[in-house]
Motif scaffolding. Sequence first.
Motif, PDB file in Angstrom:
ATOM      1  N   GLY A  73       9.299  11.318 -73.800  1.00 17.13           N
ATOM      2  CA  GLY A  73      10.469  11.366 -72.927  1.00 17.13           C
ATOM      3  C   GLY A  73      10.132  11.497 -71.455  1.00 17.13           C
ATOM      4  N   PHE A  74       8.922  11.095 -71.040  1.00 16.73           N
ATOM      5  CA  PHE A  74       8.522  11.183 -69.641  1.00 16.73           C
ATOM      6  C   PHE A  74       8.228   9.795 -69.092  1.00 16.73           C
ATOM      7  CE2 PHE A  74       7.807  15.469 -71.095  1.00 16.73           C
ATOM      8  CZ  PHE A  74       8.189  16.255 -70.001  1.00 16.73           C
ATOM      9  N   LEU A  75       8.524   9.622 -67.800  1.00 19.92           N
ATOM     10  CA  LEU A  75       8.280   8.346 -67.146  1.00 19.92           C
ATOM     11  C   LEU A  75       6.784   8.064 -67.077  1.00 19.92           C
ATOM     12  CD1 LEU A  75       9.387   5.915 -65.532  1.00 19.92           C
ATOM     13  CD2 LEU A  75       9.128   7.313 -63.470  1.00 19.92           C
ATOM     14  N   GLU A  76       6.417   6.868 -67.522  1.00 24.20           N
ATOM     15  CA  GLU A  76       5.014   6.475 -67.609  1.00 24.20           C
ATOM     16  C   GLU A  76       4.831   5.130 -66.932  1.00 24.20           C
ATOM     17  OE1 GLU A  76       2.584   4.733 -71.356  1.00 24.20           O
ATOM     18  OE2 GLU A  76       3.122   6.864 -71.550  1.00 24.20           O
ATOM     19  N   ILE A  77       3.758   5.005 -66.180  1.00 25.70           N
ATOM     20  CA  ILE A  77       3.361   3.721 -65.616  1.00 25.70           C
ATOM     21  C   ILE A  77       2.208   3.211 -66.473  1.00 25.70           C
ATOM     22  CG2 ILE A  77       2.607   2.479 -63.568  1.00 25.70           C
ATOM     23  CD1 ILE A  77       5.351   3.878 -63.298  1.00 25.70           C
ATOM     24  N   ALA A  78       2.369   2.010 -67.006  1.00 25.61           N
ATOM     25  CA  ALA A  78       1.418   1.521 -68.006  1.00 25.61           C
ATOM     26  C   ALA A  78       1.005   0.091 -67.713  1.00 25.61           C
ATOM     27  CB  ALA A  78       2.033   1.619 -69.402  1.00 25.61           C
ATOM     28  N   ILE A  79      -0.049  -0.331 -68.370  1.00 27.14           N
ATOM     29  CA  ILE A  79      -0.479  -1.731 -68.415  1.00 27.14           C
ATOM     30  C   ILE A  79      -0.312  -2.192 -69.853  1.00 27.14           C
ATOM     31  CG2 ILE A  79      -2.405  -3.334 -68.168  1.00 27.14           C
ATOM     32  CD1 ILE A  79      -1.367  -2.260 -65.503  1.00 27.14           C
TER      33      ILE A  79
ATOM     34  N   ASP B 100      -3.627   9.136 -70.127  1.00 30.93           N
ATOM     35  CA  ASP B 100      -3.988   9.142 -71.547  1.00 30.93           C
ATOM     36  C   ASP B 100      -5.194   8.254 -71.840  1.00 30.93           C
ATOM     37  OD1 ASP B 100      -3.100   6.490 -71.778  1.00 30.93           O
ATOM     38  OD2 ASP B 100      -1.251   7.004 -72.815  1.00 30.93           O
ATOM     39  N   ASN B 101      -5.513   8.113 -73.123  1.00 30.51           N
ATOM     40  CA  ASN B 101      -6.710   7.410 -73.559  1.00 30.51           C
ATOM     41  C   ASN B 101      -6.680   5.929 -73.208  1.00 30.51           C
ATOM     42  OD1 ASN B 101      -9.235   7.449 -75.110  1.00 30.51           O
ATOM     43  ND2 ASN B 101      -8.133   6.183 -76.591  1.00 30.51           N
ATOM     44  N   TYR B 102      -5.487   5.367 -72.974  1.00 31.84           N
ATOM     45  CA  TYR B 102      -5.348   3.961 -72.620  1.00 31.84           C
ATOM     46  C   TYR B 102      -5.331   3.746 -71.106  1.00 31.84           C
ATOM     47  CZ  TYR B 102      -3.972   3.477 -77.504  1.00 31.84           C
ATOM     48  OH  TYR B 102      -3.948   3.507 -78.877  1.00 31.84           O
ATOM     49  N   GLY B 103      -5.393   4.859 -70.349  1.00 27.76           N
ATOM     50  CA  GLY B 103      -5.285   4.757 -68.906  1.00 27.76           C
ATOM     51  C   GLY B 103      -3.861   4.750 -68.425  1.00 27.76           C
ATOM     52  N   ASN B 104      -2.885   4.949 -69.340  1.00 30.93           N
ATOM     53  CA  ASN B 104      -1.495   5.054 -68.931  1.00 30.93           C
ATOM     54  C   ASN B 104      -1.292   6.320 -68.114  1.00 30.93           C
ATOM     55  OD1 ASN B 104      -0.845   2.734 -70.449  1.00 30.93           O
ATOM     56  ND2 ASN B 104      -0.558   3.969 -72.292  1.00 30.93           N
ATOM     57  N   VAL B 105      -0.461   6.232 -67.099  1.00 27.06           N
ATOM     58  CA  VAL B 105      -0.261   7.331 -66.154  1.00 27.06           C
ATOM     59  C   VAL B 105       1.091   7.976 -66.434  1.00 27.06           C
ATOM     60  CG1 VAL B 105      -0.012   7.915 -63.725  1.00 27.06           C
ATOM     61  CG2 VAL B 105      -1.696   6.208 -64.421  1.00 27.06           C
ATOM     62  N   ILE B 106       1.087   9.242 -66.806  1.00 30.33           N
ATOM     63  CA  ILE B 106       2.326   9.934 -67.192  1.00 30.33           C
ATOM     64  C   ILE B 106       2.747  10.874 -66.077  1.00 30.33           C
ATOM     65  CG2 ILE B 106       3.385  11.552 -68.813  1.00 30.33           C
ATOM     66  CD1 ILE B 106       0.528   9.548 -70.073  1.00 30.33           C
ATOM     67  N   SER B 107       4.031  10.809 -65.732  1.00 24.90           N
ATOM     68  CA  SER B 107       4.578  11.664 -64.676  1.00 24.90           C
ATOM     69  C   SER B 107       5.286  12.866 -65.289  1.00 24.90           C
ATOM     70  CB  SER B 107       5.573  10.867 -63.825  1.00 24.90           C
ATOM     71  OG  SER B 107       6.829  10.753 -64.499  1.00 24.90           O
ATOM     72  N   ASN B 108       5.746  13.759 -64.430  1.00 27.94           N
ATOM     73  CA  ASN B 108       6.521  14.916 -64.883  1.00 27.94           C
ATOM     74  C   ASN B 108       8.024  14.658 -64.803  1.00 27.94           C
ATOM     75  OD1 ASN B 108       6.657  14.825 -62.111  1.00 27.94           O
ATOM     76  ND2 ASN B 108       6.066  16.960 -61.772  1.00 27.94           N
ATOM     77  N   ILE B 109       8.442  13.412 -64.628  1.00 26.22           N
ATOM     78  CA  ILE B 109       9.867  13.063 -64.546  1.00 26.22           C
ATOM     79  C   ILE B 109      10.366  12.711 -65.944  1.00 26.22           C
ATOM     80  CG2 ILE B 109      11.587  11.523 -63.540  1.00 26.22           C
ATOM     81  CD1 ILE B 109       9.634  11.069 -61.215  1.00 26.22           C
ATOM     82  N   SER B 110      11.307  13.478 -66.435  1.00 28.30           N
ATOM     83  CA  SER B 110      11.813  13.256 -67.784  1.00 28.30           C
ATOM     84  C   SER B 110      12.974  12.262 -67.778  1.00 28.30           C
ATOM     85  CB  SER B 110      12.283  14.580 -68.397  1.00 28.30           C
ATOM     86  OG  SER B 110      13.438  15.055 -67.727  1.00 28.30           O
ATOM     87  N   LYS B 111      13.206  11.674 -68.936  1.00 25.57           N
ATOM     88  CA  LYS B 111      14.354  10.771 -69.093  1.00 25.57           C
ATOM     89  C   LYS B 111      15.660  11.513 -68.869  1.00 25.57           C
ATOM     90  CE  LYS B 111      15.061   9.056 -73.220  1.00 25.57           C
ATOM     91  NZ  LYS B 111      14.887   8.169 -74.401  1.00 25.57           N
ATOM     92  N   LYS B 112      15.714  12.771 -69.289  1.00 25.63           N
ATOM     93  CA  LYS B 112      16.914  13.584 -69.087  1.00 25.63           C
ATOM     94  C   LYS B 112      17.197  13.746 -67.601  1.00 25.63           C
ATOM     95  CE  LYS B 112      19.062  18.017 -70.282  1.00 25.63           C
ATOM     96  NZ  LYS B 112      19.612  18.228 -68.927  1.00 25.63           N
ATOM     97  N   MET B 113      16.169  14.071 -66.817  1.00 25.08           N
ATOM     98  CA  MET B 113      16.377  14.215 -65.374  1.00 25.08           C
ATOM     99  C   MET B 113      16.803  12.892 -64.756  1.00 25.08           C
ATOM    100  SD  MET B 113      13.755  15.457 -62.371  1.00 25.08           S
ATOM    101  CE  MET B 113      14.235  17.179 -62.433  1.00 25.08           C
ATOM    102  N   PHE B 114      16.160  11.800 -65.185  1.00 22.10           N
ATOM    103  CA  PHE B 114      16.526  10.478 -64.674  1.00 22.10           C
ATOM    104  C   PHE B 114      18.004  10.195 -64.914  1.00 22.10           C
ATOM    105  CE2 PHE B 114      17.267   5.978 -65.459  1.00 22.10           C
ATOM    106  CZ  PHE B 114      16.711   5.374 -64.348  1.00 22.10           C
TER     107      PHE B 114
END
Length: 286
Positions: A241-247, A176-190
């Motif tokens: 609702g998706f797993l995101e790696i962020a700063i 995204d615009n902040y450089g956050n990295v979004i995965s295709n793993i949903s909270k529901k699947m988790f």
Amino acid sequence: MSFITLTTDFGIKDHFIGAVKGAIYTVLADAKIVDITHHISPFNITETAYILKNSYKSFPEGTIHIVGVDSELSDDNKHIAIELDNHFFVCADNGIISMIASEILPTKIVEINIHNRVESSFPVLDIFVQVACHIARGGNLTVIGKEIKEFKKLVEIQPKVNQAQTQIIGGVVYIDNYGNVISNISKKMFNDIGKGRDFKVTASRYSFSTIFKKYNEITGSNAQDAKQFDGNKLAIFNSAGFLEIAIYRSNLNTVGGASSLLGLAYRDPIIIDFFTEIKPEYTTLT
């Protein structure tokens, strides 16, 4: 009058978006046109799917979504119109619908067949606009296309689970615009796979054993001095609702973002490993 949305990789420098809007207004002078985005990475179907999945539901039922990404007509890239979840999508059959239709089955799909009546070198302008306006006027899909039962599915959009149900292997689908990295793993699947077990999230050389609900949770009891946490890495389930790696409080122009600081890029793997036995009763991560 239905809303008509536009999602493309055209950018805003050239004339393309203005021409498409002008063509819509020529047919429907009182049309309601909304730009979702025109900054999709060129030909990036996965990114398009993520954007659409997380934006279309905010619009009223009956909205028509024109998708201008990888839309050039070919034998392997047909044009389709889909009714799904009380919305309409006009796009190429290139897998863009995969992420949305993984949870909700389409009501009707047609392969658009008006090309022999419309000379076109710019299908979004010449074909998709005509189809969208036909739908907006209350027209039936079968008038502009032949009904089909299947659409192209992208396997890479869906994360994989191993047979032992101890690991989810996903990947980066959007930055995204902040450089956050979004995965295709949903909270529901988790929640469905994890069932309350301990876990480790691995992204490149980095690992996480906690997934936060809000970005500022990383500050803990030090909320009054939150600036000391600027630039810290975290894992979170984002608003979609998706797993995101962020700063935390990332800025690509100053502290950087997860994509630059952690060296994560589109399609890079993100893996969740689960440990210990499945608990008979567990509380899901809400």
